[in-house]
Design an enzyme around this catalytic site. Structure first.
Site, PDB file in Angstrom:
ATOM      1  N   LYS A 108       0.822  -1.201   0.000  1.00 16.92           N
ATOM      2  CA  LYS A 108       0.000   0.000   0.000  1.00 16.92           C
ATOM      3  C   LYS A 108       0.866   1.265   0.000  1.00 16.92           C
ATOM      4  O   LYS A 108       0.390   2.338  -0.382  1.00 16.92           O
ATOM      5  CB  LYS A 108      -0.957  -0.011   1.199  1.00 16.92           C
ATOM      6  CG  LYS A 108      -2.137  -0.977   1.034  1.00 16.92           C
ATOM      7  CD  LYS A 108      -3.204  -0.669   2.051  1.00 16.92           C
ATOM      8  CE  LYS A 108      -4.394  -1.588   2.143  1.00 16.92           C
ATOM      9  NZ  LYS A 108      -4.788  -2.535   1.193  1.00 16.92           N
TER      10      LYS A 108
ATOM     11  N   GLU B  22      -3.578   7.494   6.488  1.00 14.21           N
ATOM     12  CA  GLU B  22      -4.397   8.167   5.480  1.00 14.21           C
ATOM     13  C   GLU B  22      -5.414   9.063   6.150  1.00 14.21           C
ATOM     14  O   GLU B  22      -5.938   8.730   7.213  1.00 14.21           O
ATOM     15  CB  GLU B  22      -5.167   7.125   4.640  1.00 14.21           C
ATOM     16  CG  GLU B  22      -4.376   6.564   3.499  1.00 14.21           C
ATOM     17  CD  GLU B  22      -5.181   5.560   2.672  1.00 14.21           C
ATOM     18  OE1 GLU B  22      -6.411   5.475   2.820  1.00 14.21           O
ATOM     19  OE2 GLU B  22      -4.546   4.847   1.876  1.00 14.21           O
TER      20      GLU B  22
ATOM     21  N   HIS C 188     -15.467  -3.282   6.716  1.00 13.54           N
ATOM     22  CA  HIS C 188     -14.663  -2.876   5.565  1.00 13.54           C
ATOM     23  C   HIS C 188     -14.628  -3.934   4.468  1.00 13.54           C
ATOM     24  O   HIS C 188     -13.727  -3.957   3.645  1.00 13.54           O
ATOM     25  CB  HIS C 188     -13.224  -2.519   5.967  1.00 13.54           C
ATOM     26  CG  HIS C 188     -13.152  -1.351   6.897  1.00 13.54           C
ATOM     27  ND1 HIS C 188     -13.616  -0.103   6.551  1.00 13.54           N
ATOM     28  CD2 HIS C 188     -12.692  -1.247   8.156  1.00 13.54           C
ATOM     29  CE1 HIS C 188     -13.442   0.711   7.566  1.00 13.54           C
ATOM     30  NE2 HIS C 188     -12.892   0.056   8.559  1.00 13.54           N
TER      31      HIS C 188
ATOM     32  N   ARG D  84      -5.900  -9.072  -9.911  1.00 14.21           N
ATOM     33  CA  ARG D  84      -6.513 -10.383 -10.155  1.00 14.21           C
ATOM     34  C   ARG D  84      -7.942 -10.169 -10.601  1.00 14.21           C
ATOM     35  O   ARG D  84      -8.421  -9.044 -10.654  1.00 14.21           O
ATOM     36  CB  ARG D  84      -6.554 -11.161  -8.836  1.00 14.21           C
ATOM     37  CG  ARG D  84      -7.236 -10.323  -7.750  1.00 14.21           C
ATOM     38  CD  ARG D  84      -7.489 -11.096  -6.486  1.00 14.21           C
ATOM     39  NE  ARG D  84      -7.616 -10.234  -5.333  1.00 14.21           N
ATOM     40  CZ  ARG D  84      -8.732  -9.647  -4.923  1.00 14.21           C
ATOM     41  NH1 ARG D  84      -9.846  -9.796  -5.603  1.00 14.21           N
ATOM     42  NH2 ARG D  84      -8.750  -8.894  -3.850  1.00 14.21           N
TER      43      ARG D  84
HETATM   44  P1  ADP Z   1     -12.429  -8.250  -2.648  1.00 17.04           P
HETATM   45  O1  ADP Z   1     -12.096  -6.788  -2.584  1.00 17.04           O
HETATM   46  O2  ADP Z   1     -12.684  -8.741  -4.029  1.00 17.04           O
HETATM   47  O3  ADP Z   1     -13.450  -8.697  -1.658  1.00 17.04           O
HETATM   48  P2  ADP Z   1     -10.332  -9.401  -0.947  1.00 17.04           P
HETATM   49  O4  ADP Z   1      -8.889  -9.042  -1.078  1.00 17.04           O
HETATM   50  O5  ADP Z   1     -11.000  -8.966   0.286  1.00 17.04           O
HETATM   51  O6  ADP Z   1     -11.066  -8.932  -2.276  1.00 17.04           O
HETATM   52  O7  ADP Z   1     -10.417 -10.980  -1.073  1.00 17.04           O
HETATM   53  C1  ADP Z   1     -11.009 -11.609  -2.151  1.00 17.04           C
HETATM   54  C2  ADP Z   1     -11.659 -12.863  -1.686  1.00 17.04           C
HETATM   55  O8  ADP Z   1     -10.708 -13.882  -1.473  1.00 17.04           O
HETATM   56  C3  ADP Z   1     -12.426 -12.683  -0.405  1.00 17.04           C
HETATM   57  O9  ADP Z   1     -13.642 -13.378  -0.469  1.00 17.04           O
HETATM   58  C4  ADP Z   1     -11.480 -13.256   0.617  1.00 17.04           C
HETATM   59  O10 ADP Z   1     -12.170 -13.689   1.749  1.00 17.04           O
HETATM   60  C5  ADP Z   1     -10.835 -14.372  -0.178  1.00 17.04           C
HETATM   61  N1  ADP Z   1      -9.512 -14.694   0.287  1.00 17.04           N
HETATM   62  C6  ADP Z   1      -8.474 -13.852   0.380  1.00 17.04           C
HETATM   63  N2  ADP Z   1      -7.389 -14.492   0.827  1.00 17.04           N
HETATM   64  C7  ADP Z   1      -7.768 -15.782   1.030  1.00 17.04           C
HETATM   65  C8  ADP Z   1      -7.096 -16.963   1.469  1.00 17.04           C
HETATM   66  N3  ADP Z   1      -5.817 -16.955   1.823  1.00 17.04           N
HETATM   67  N4  ADP Z   1      -7.798 -18.090   1.543  1.00 17.04           N
HETATM   68  C9  ADP Z   1      -9.074 -18.130   1.195  1.00 17.04           C
HETATM   69  N5  ADP Z   1      -9.756 -17.067   0.757  1.00 17.04           N
HETATM   70  C10 ADP Z   1      -9.121 -15.908   0.669  1.00 17.04           C
HETATM   71  P1  ADP Z   2      -8.211  -3.793   1.820  1.00 23.07           P
HETATM   72  O1  ADP Z   2      -6.899  -4.021   1.154  1.00 23.07           O
HETATM   73  O2  ADP Z   2      -8.297  -4.412   3.143  1.00 23.07           O
HETATM   74  O3  ADP Z   2      -9.347  -4.084   0.883  1.00 23.07           O
HETATM   75  P2  ADP Z   2      -8.610  -0.957   1.279  1.00 23.07           P
HETATM   76  O4  ADP Z   2      -7.529   0.000   1.372  1.00 23.07           O
HETATM   77  O5  ADP Z   2      -9.039  -1.400  -0.075  1.00 23.07           O
HETATM   78  O6  ADP Z   2      -8.234  -2.224   2.140  1.00 23.07           O
HETATM   79  O7  ADP Z   2      -9.887  -0.405   2.063  1.00 23.07           O
HETATM   80  C1  ADP Z   2     -10.998  -1.194   2.352  1.00 23.07           C
HETATM   81  C2  ADP Z   2     -12.211  -0.311   2.690  1.00 23.07           C
HETATM   82  O8  ADP Z   2     -11.928   0.552   3.796  1.00 23.07           O
HETATM   83  C3  ADP Z   2     -12.633   0.631   1.600  1.00 23.07           C
HETATM   84  O9  ADP Z   2     -13.483   0.007   0.676  1.00 23.07           O
HETATM   85  C4  ADP Z   2     -13.314   1.744   2.359  1.00 23.07           C
HETATM   86  O10 ADP Z   2     -14.622   1.364   2.713  1.00 23.07           O
HETATM   87  C5  ADP Z   2     -12.499   1.838   3.622  1.00 23.07           C
HETATM   88  N1  ADP Z   2     -11.428   2.869   3.513  1.00 23.07           N
HETATM   89  C6  ADP Z   2     -10.196   2.667   3.041  1.00 23.07           C
HETATM   90  N2  ADP Z   2      -9.476   3.798   3.051  1.00 23.07           N
HETATM   91  C7  ADP Z   2     -10.275   4.744   3.552  1.00 23.07           C
HETATM   92  C8  ADP Z   2     -10.103   6.138   3.854  1.00 23.07           C
HETATM   93  N3  ADP Z   2      -8.969   6.764   3.633  1.00 23.07           N
HETATM   94  N4  ADP Z   2     -11.152   6.824   4.380  1.00 23.07           N
HETATM   95  C9  ADP Z   2     -12.317   6.183   4.624  1.00 23.07           C
HETATM   96  N5  ADP Z   2     -12.529   4.886   4.388  1.00 23.07           N
HETATM   97  C10 ADP Z   2     -11.526   4.159   3.860  1.00 23.07           C
END
Ligand code: ADP
Ligand code: ADP
Ligand code: MG
Length: 660
Positions: A120, A204, A239, A296
């Protein structure tokens, strides 16, 4: 130049995404090799594939994340490519490199792009340089606590602390004021270390009313990039996304601008294949900021497919085979509106805690061109503690958003699951909510509307009464299928109509009495009477007829509990307190024998030949329909003969004991 489509692919994943990838592969004539953990031997993705290999024990770390074993199976099987799905190895740069070293095509971007975007902090530095706006904050290397506190002060509270290597909402903590900063920082670091083995964080500015808007991008290996428009994923709990839709509310000019930035972001890291650029959109200022890029295929990709009419997995196979992008930007357009609901094994009433268990009953709406179900399970499968609690995705399409929403509500109402808690009732409430329907929500929507969204009705008198009737219908059906005359409490002399008492428990007691009268039942619960006829349809389904309606019910028995799905699709799980049979034995009536009231297994016989028994003594315990039934003697008697022994199976009406 003539390109050749990959002929054989290994799918390094499980569940719905493995099945979804195979569906397209099969249509394109690509042979599919699957891998499975010991827990998934009977899984749908294994059955769907052309070849399947065991990759190790249930735990993901030993199976679906076992890079060496997966590459070994790939090479042995002769597959020329690996599709990693999402999760697991999909964003693992090391694995992408191992594939490359073994001349196997990793269906995804180059490992360098995965690495850059996986961090990040690095991704934000790269984006700044590429002219893509990022959330104001600190993304540097310095991790000194006092330094970070100063940075937080400069950014201005509230401040969001995120794990550099974070994902899935883990390692993300909010500090609303300086006094909270240290505690939240410590907590974020602990979680980050535990989940990602790396405790570095970034800071952030916390956007207080943000929408999550992400762009689907696609690049080929010739430096071409397109976007397939955006998805609004603002409906989140913890989140994490729950409902996603496409398109969002963006005006065309902003859509074009953000889409352009998304392509710029992908090209800046030499991207190839499918990716998602996530933006946070500030409703107050209309500013948008790059949040992260997922390198992905995304869980919610189907909504983009529905509005563009494209198959993104086909695009992945083509690009990975060396073809240029199938369409250019101006050949792509948005048609209608699509929504996706993630059906999770989780308990909304218990802070959305993931659940596990068996899918004792599963029925889904009928898939059509407007209703799509992406699922990797069938009735009887287990949702195990080892993997993601996602059961299925329900995707709908409509000409307009309101049409799509109506279709979503209707489809959710015919999505029925018993055996473990799910979020289906919660999803139905969500799509009926007026703020949701008006498209007036941001990422705070679920937390802010908890009261309303998490209020579920208790079982009604009707629920209790009619499910008791279902239990009797099921029992009568078992007797009939055992070639015995139907349901009859033969062992007890019956002066009037047979009456059965049921007793359920949830937060309170729910006693029910059901009486059979001619061709119908009268069930009484909580002082209300229900007159019904009914029929058992098989597979825990019942058709009940009241004076004014015909209703389909589902009642599933599980150990000491029953799952009810009433005619409206509402689910309840109730504990069954031991069932009793009421008996009518007029004075002077003799008792000759005791027979089984229903088919079952004898668990206990408490008497032997010659014993004297007193009225109301429990002398036999019969296990039937996964419940224990205490069989009592209706009057004093002396045992003549015990015809059965413990452990025996008996048919309905079969004699167990005779009396002198
Ligand atoms: P998205 O933003 O598409 O929800 P995430 O990064 O949260 O993406 O994860 C995508 C999906 O893959 C989610 O349903 C998460 O729970 C699953 N996932 C991520 N890492 C693993 C893992 N190591 N084993 C099984 N499922 C996973
Ligand atoms: P992850 O890798 O766990 O998916 P993200 O950075 O994509 O993390 O953030 C996941 C969620 O958290 C976002 O979809 C949003 O709802 C919230 N979020 C992330 N960054 C911020 C921010 N700067 N301010 C408010 N909400 C945030
Ligand atoms: Mg994210």
């Amino acid at each position: 130049m003539a390109y050749q489509l990959i002929q054989k692919v290994l799918i390094a994943n499980r569940g719905e995404i493995a099945c979804r990838v195979m569906q397209t592969a099969k249509r394109l004539g690509i042979s599919c090799v699957s891998v499975y953990s010991e827990a998934d031997r009977n899984a749908l993705h294994v059955a769907m594939s052309d070849e399947a290999y065991c990759v190790g024990p249930a735990a993901s770390a030993l199976s679906y994340l076992n890079k060496d074993k997966i590459i070994e199976i790939t090479l042995d099987s002769g597959a020329k490519a690996v599709h990693p799905g999402y999760g697991f190895l999909s964003e693992n740069a090391d694995f992408a490199e191992i594939c490359k070293a073994n001349k196997v095509k990793f269906i995804g971007p180059p490992s360098s792009a995965i690495r850059s975007m996986g961090s990040k902090s690095e991704s934000k530095r790269l984006m700044e340089n590429a002219g893509v706006p990022v959330v104001p904050g600190y993304h540097g290397e310095e991790q000194d606590v006092e330094f970070l506190r100063k940075k937080a002060e400069e950014i201005g509270y509230p401040v969001l602390i995120k794990a550099v290597m974070g994902g899935g909402g883990k390692g993300m903590k909010l500090a609303t004021s300086p006094s909270e900063f240290f505690d939240q920082l410590e907590s974020a670091k602990r979680e980050a270390l535990k989940s990602f083995g790396d405790e570095r964080v970034i800071l952030e500015k916390f956007i207080t009313s943000p929408r999550h808007i992400e762009f689907q991008v696609f690049c080929d290996s010739y430096g071409n990039a397109v976007h397939l428009f955006e998805r609004d994923c603002s409906v989140q709990r913890r989140h994490q996304k729950v409902i996603e839709e496409a398109p969002s509310l963006l005006e065309d000019s902003l859509r074009a601008e953000m889409g352009q930035k998304a392509k710029q972001a992908a090209l800046a890291v030499g991207y190839e294949g499918a990716g998602t650029v996530e933006f946070i959109f500030d409703e107050d200022t209309k500013n948008f900021y790059f949040m992260e890029m997922n390198t992905r295929l995304q869980v919610e990709h189907p909504v983009s497919e529905m509005i563009t009419g494209q198959d993104l997995v086909e695009w992945q196979f083509r690009v990975a085979s060396g073809f240029p992008l199938p369409l250019s930007q101006d050949q792509l357009s948005i048609k209608g509106h699509s929504l996706e609901a993630r059906i999770y094994a989780e308990d909304p009433k218990n802070d959305f805690l993931p659940s596990s268990g068996n899918l004792l009953y599963l029925s889904t709406p009928q898939p059509t061109s407007e209703v799509r179900i992406d699922s990797g399970v069938t009735q009887g499968d287990e949702i195990s503690v080892h993997y993601d609690p996602l059961i299925a995705k329900l995707i709908v399409w409509g000409d307009t958003r309101s049409q799509a929403m109506n279709l979503m509500h209707k489809s959710l109402s015919s999505y029925h699951i018993c055996g473990l808690p799910t979020n289906i009732s919660f999803l139905k409430k969500l799509v009926q909510n007026s703020k949701f329907r008006d498209f007036k929500f941001n990422t705070n929507f679920i937390p802010e509307n908890k009261e309303e969204l998490l209020h579920f009705a208790e079982p009604s008198n009707k629920d209790i009464a009619l499910s008791s009737v279902c239990l009797l219908l099921k029992e009568r059906h078992s007797v009939v299928s055992n070639k015995s005359p139907w349901f009859d409490l033969h062992n007890f002399r019956l002066n009037s109509e047979p009456t059965r008492n049921f007793h359920f428990l949830l937060e309170k007691d729910y006693p029910v009495t059901v009486t059979q009268q001619n061709n119908h039942f009268v069930a009484t619960a909580g002082g209300e009477q229900f007159k019904v006829k009914g029929e058992y349809l098989g597979n825990s389904e019942f058709m009940l007829e009241t004076d004014s309606s015909l209703e389909k019910w589902r009642v599933v028995q599980e150990d000491d509990s029953i799952w009810i799905i009433n005619e409206k699709g509402e689910v309840h799980k109730l504990e069954v307190k031991q069932e009793e049979m009421s008996e009518e034995t007029g004075p002077g009536k003799e008792i000759k024998q005791l027979s089984a009231p229903m088919p079952g297994k004898i668990v206990r016989i408490a008497v032997q030949t010659g014993d004297s028994v007193k009225e109301n003594d429990t002398i036999v315990v019969l296990e039937s329909m996964k419940m224990e039934h205490m069989i009592k003697v209706p009057r004093n008697a002396k045992v003549e003969k015990v015809l059965k022994k413990e452990g025996d199976f008996v048919k309905g009406k079969e004699v167990i004991i005779t009396f002198e």
